[in-house]
Design a protein around this motif. Structure first.
Motif, mmCIF file in Angstrom:
data_model
loop_
_atom_site.group_PDB
_atom_site.id
_atom_site.type_symbol
_atom_site.label_atom_id
_atom_site.label_comp_id
_atom_site.label_asym_id
_atom_site.label_seq_id
_atom_site.Cartn_x
_atom_site.Cartn_y
_atom_site.Cartn_z
ATOM 1 N N UNK A 191 0.876 -1.165 0.000
ATOM 2 C CA UNK A 191 0.000 0.000 0.000
ATOM 3 C C UNK A 191 0.915 1.217 0.000
ATOM 4 N N UNK A 192 0.680 2.139 -0.922
ATOM 5 C CA UNK A 192 1.577 3.285 -1.064
ATOM 6 C C UNK A 192 0.822 4.590 -0.832
ATOM 7 N N UNK A 193 1.474 5.509 -0.129
ATOM 8 C CA UNK A 193 0.997 6.878 -0.007
ATOM 9 C C UNK A 193 2.069 7.804 -0.553
ATOM 10 N N UNK A 194 1.640 8.848 -1.239
ATOM 11 C CA UNK A 194 2.558 9.893 -1.686
ATOM 12 C C UNK A 194 2.110 11.222 -1.101
ATOM 13 N N UNK A 195 3.055 12.103 -0.852
ATOM 14 C CA UNK A 195 2.764 13.434 -0.326
ATOM 15 C C UNK A 195 3.507 14.442 -1.190
ATOM 16 N N UNK A 196 2.763 15.401 -1.763
ATOM 17 C CA UNK A 196 3.335 16.350 -2.709
ATOM 18 C C UNK A 196 3.141 17.773 -2.206
ATOM 19 N N UNK A 197 4.204 18.560 -2.271
ATOM 20 C CA UNK A 197 4.098 19.951 -1.858
ATOM 21 C C UNK A 197 5.374 20.712 -2.124
ATOM 22 N N UNK A 198 5.263 22.029 -2.113
ATOM 23 C CA UNK A 198 6.446 22.878 -2.332
ATOM 24 C C UNK A 198 7.410 22.732 -1.175
#
Length: 215
Positions: A191-198
């Motif tokens: 199970x994968x989670x990604x977190x995207x942000x500046x």
């Protein structure tokens, strides 16, 4: 509780208490990604209902999210968003109850709100996973970073994943928002989670919460 009804199971856990609502199932069915799902009846809670899904394994990669229809006090449906065509099983639950049984047991809280009806199936939380392993980071052409995390999928347990937090915004550095993404990676059994942000810190403690319908 000081008075009322309390039911304790063989393990000593409280399974029913007249002061607290059970997590009750309001809708269960199969779903197809992208299709609108109309709940069996509107859910009258102020907070959004909890959406639990169990996608069928496609042997590869499935990205998941959820869009709710309706408004506080009258949630009417949802749709499962995904970048890939797939289907699976779903149930929708809330800490509330409606009069459904023609006989049995029904409970109300002190404020007069119905919190249990023996004609409604209950759901239980089975586990919460937070032991994420950071795997890698990527950077978009605009210079925005994405951190990736994974945990073993353990799909043989038969429970469902709550996806309300699948694409919820998270706080990053300098009070800027980060975007989360959930993915079932069946090929790697992860199970994968990604977190995207500046501004994208590496810590990640968002729990993956699982549940199932009580027998």
């Amino acid at each position: 509780m000081s008075y009322g009804l309390e039911v304790v199971n063989d393990s000593g856990a409280v399974s029913l208490d007249s002061e607290y609502a059970r997590l009750c199932v309001f809708h269960k069915a199969t779903y197809t990604a992208g299709a609108s799902i109309v709940f069996t009846s509107a859910i009258d809670t102020q907070e959004p209902p909890l959406i639990f899904v169990r996608p069928q394994s496609n042997g590869a990669f499935i990205q998941l999210g959820v869009l709710l229809a309706g408004s506080p006090g009258a949630w009417t449906g949802c749709s499962i968003t995904s970048g890939q065509a797939h289907s699976g099983a779903i149930f929708v639950a809330a800490f509330s109850s409606k009069p459904t049984a023609s006989y049995g047991l029904r409970l109300w809280a002190a404020d007069g709100k119905q919190i249990f009806d023996s004609g409604t199936q209950a759901a239980v939380f089975t586990r919460a996973v937070q032991n994420w392993t950071y795997t890698h980071s990527t950077t978009s052409g605009q210079g925005i970073g994405t951190n990736w995390y994974s945990v073993p999928l353990s799909y043989e347990l038969g429970d469902y994943l709550m996806i309300n937090n699948a694409r919820m915004p998270m706080m990053g550095g300098n009070n800027e928002s980060r975007t989360a993404g959930l993915r079932f990676d069946f090929a790697a059994a992860l199970l994968r989670f990604s977190v995207t942000g500046v501004t994208n810190p590496f810590y990640f403690l968002l729990p993956a919460v699982f549940g199932k319908i009580s027998a």
